[in-house]
Design a protein around this motif. Structure first.
Motif, PDB file in Angstrom:
ATOM      1  N   ARG A 110      -6.556  43.262 -27.474  1.00 18.13           N
ATOM      2  CA  ARG A 110      -7.322  44.473 -27.175  1.00 18.13           C
ATOM      3  C   ARG A 110      -7.092  44.914 -25.725  1.00 18.13           C
ATOM      4  N   LEU A 111      -7.120  43.952 -24.816  1.00 20.64           N
ATOM      5  CA  LEU A 111      -6.938  44.277 -23.400  1.00 20.64           C
ATOM      6  C   LEU A 111      -5.555  44.866 -23.161  1.00 20.64           C
ATOM      7  N   LEU A 112      -4.537  44.247 -23.737  1.00 19.59           N
ATOM      8  CA  LEU A 112      -3.175  44.763 -23.593  1.00 19.59           C
ATOM      9  C   LEU A 112      -3.058  46.169 -24.184  1.00 19.59           C
ATOM     10  N   GLU A 131       1.286  49.215 -19.208  1.00 16.20           N
ATOM     11  CA  GLU A 131       0.910  48.629 -17.920  1.00 16.20           C
ATOM     12  C   GLU A 131       0.976  47.106 -17.985  1.00 16.20           C
ATOM     13  N   THR A 132       1.172  46.506 -16.815  1.00 17.82           N
ATOM     14  CA  THR A 132       1.153  45.051 -16.725  1.00 17.82           C
ATOM     15  C   THR A 132      -0.274  44.574 -16.508  1.00 17.82           C
ATOM     16  N   VAL A 133      -0.706  43.636 -17.330  1.00 22.67           N
ATOM     17  CA  VAL A 133      -2.033  43.035 -17.185  1.00 22.67           C
ATOM     18  C   VAL A 133      -1.858  41.667 -16.534  1.00 22.67           C
ATOM     19  N   SER A 134      -2.517  41.456 -15.417  1.00 25.24           N
ATOM     20  CA  SER A 134      -2.354  40.199 -14.689  1.00 25.24           C
ATOM     21  C   SER A 134      -3.068  39.056 -15.390  1.00 25.24           C
ATOM     22  N   ARG A 135      -2.642  37.843 -15.090  1.00 26.63           N
ATOM     23  CA  ARG A 135      -3.308  36.666 -15.657  1.00 26.63           C
ATOM     24  C   ARG A 135      -4.767  36.619 -15.225  1.00 26.63           C
ATOM     25  N   GLU A 136      -5.027  36.983 -13.995  1.00 20.83           N
ATOM     26  CA  GLU A 136      -6.406  36.979 -13.493  1.00 20.83           C
ATOM     27  C   GLU A 136      -7.273  37.985 -14.242  1.00 20.83           C
ATOM     28  N   ARG A 150       7.332  38.785 -14.524  1.00 15.72           N
ATOM     29  CA  ARG A 150       7.376  37.575 -13.694  1.00 15.72           C
ATOM     30  C   ARG A 150       6.478  37.683 -12.469  1.00 15.72           C
ATOM     31  N   GLY A 151       5.710  36.633 -12.278  1.00 19.16           N
ATOM     32  CA  GLY A 151       4.842  36.545 -11.116  1.00 19.16           C
ATOM     33  C   GLY A 151       3.574  37.362 -11.200  1.00 19.16           C
ATOM     34  N   VAL A 152       3.411  38.114 -12.295  1.00 23.58           N
ATOM     35  CA  VAL A 152       2.246  38.979 -12.404  1.00 23.58           C
ATOM     36  C   VAL A 152       1.442  38.696 -13.674  1.00 23.58           C
ATOM     37  N   GLY A 153       2.054  38.989 -14.844  1.00 23.66           N
ATOM     38  CA  GLY A 153       1.319  38.819 -16.099  1.00 23.66           C
ATOM     39  C   GLY A 153       2.132  39.260 -17.277  1.00 23.66           C
ATOM     40  N   TYR A 154       1.529  40.091 -18.138  1.00 21.73           N
ATOM     41  CA  TYR A 154       2.190  40.473 -19.401  1.00 21.73           C
ATOM     42  C   TYR A 154       1.985  41.954 -19.700  1.00 21.73           C
ATOM     43  N   ARG A 155       2.920  42.504 -20.480  1.00 21.60           N
ATOM     44  CA  ARG A 155       2.870  43.890 -20.895  1.00 21.60           C
ATOM     45  C   ARG A 155       3.113  43.957 -22.398  1.00 21.60           C
ATOM     46  N   LEU A 156       2.425  44.884 -23.054  1.00 24.12           N
ATOM     47  CA  LEU A 156       2.585  45.065 -24.497  1.00 24.12           C
ATOM     48  C   LEU A 156       3.543  46.204 -24.789  1.00 24.12           C
TER      49      LEU A 156
END
Length: 225
Positions: A161-163, A169-174, A217-223
């Motif tokens: 849902r968040l993605l 957009e890139t969603v950070s791990r935090e 890399r180094g940030v998070g994930y994108r859908l």
């Protein structure tokens, strides 16, 4: 917005109700877990605030029972217990966020607003999401792919849902930890990586070469739907 406060300490209950009403919320309150459960199951609420340490039915058990009965409103747990294990138990019981006493009323209101915004975003997304050849049914927490249904956990559903609410957009791990877990209850963002890996096995044709859940890399994930 209708909020439910379940708190056995009268001074705290009164302070919470008055503070929330002053912000324009409609608030009902219960003084123990059993009466709170009955109220939550007979009237609609947009969010519930639960004290953990209550006689009869504590906050953990109450939250589990609410989820068992299909109550999906966000739950904010309030407690004097701040150990990691306690936070994990609260979140695992179905809570969306966790606030340790003593807390500032400004922070409480910020957490409430954040949970309500999240609920509105989820409502706007609807109950289904298509990713490649997979369809996610958020109402049943089920992923349908290759003519088969696979269950997904509430955390996995929350991550998707968040993605989906941040297309391209890139969603950070935090951000995952803050929004999906509600509180950074784990010592490492590796938790997010493990959940993404599990989702890839359910979503991707080749999990080792993902085309939908993309690592930044180094940030998070994108859908990429």
């Amino acid at each position: 917005m209708r909020l439910l406060v379940i708190e056995d300490e009268a001074p705290m209950r009164t302070a919470l109700v008055e503070t929330l009403k002053a912000e324009g919320y409609r608030v009902l309150a219960a003084e123990d877990g059993i009466s709170g459960l009955e109220l939550a199951c007979t009237e609609p609420f947009d969010l519930a605030l639960l004290d953990v340490m209550m006689p009869g039915l504590d906050g953990f058990a109450l939250c589990r029972e609410l989820r068992k009965r299909g109550k999906t409103m966000p739950v904010l747990m309030l407690t004097a217990k701040g150990q990691v294990d306690d936070r994990v138990e609260g979140l695992d019981s179905g809570a969306d966020d966790y606030l340790v006493k003593p807390f500032s009323l400004r922070e409480l209101l910020a957490r409430v607003r954040a949970l309500l915004r999240r609920k509105e975003r989820e409502h706007a997304l609807g109950n289904e999401l298509s990713i490649g050849d997979a369809v996610i049914d958020f109402g049943r927490n089920m992923l349908h792919r290759n003519h088969k249904d696979q269950p997904i956990s509430s955390k996995e559903a929350g991550m998707l849902r968040l993605l989906a609410s941040h297309p391209g957009e890139t969603v950070s791990r935090e951000k995952f930890l803050d929004v999906v877990w509600g509180y950074n209850a784990y010592p490492s963002t590796r938790t997010v990586d493990n959940f993404i890996a599990a989702l890839r096995t359910k979503l991707e044709k080749d999990p080792s070469k993902p085309v939908h859940l993309i690592t930044v890399r180094g940030v998070g994930y994108r859908l990429e739907p």
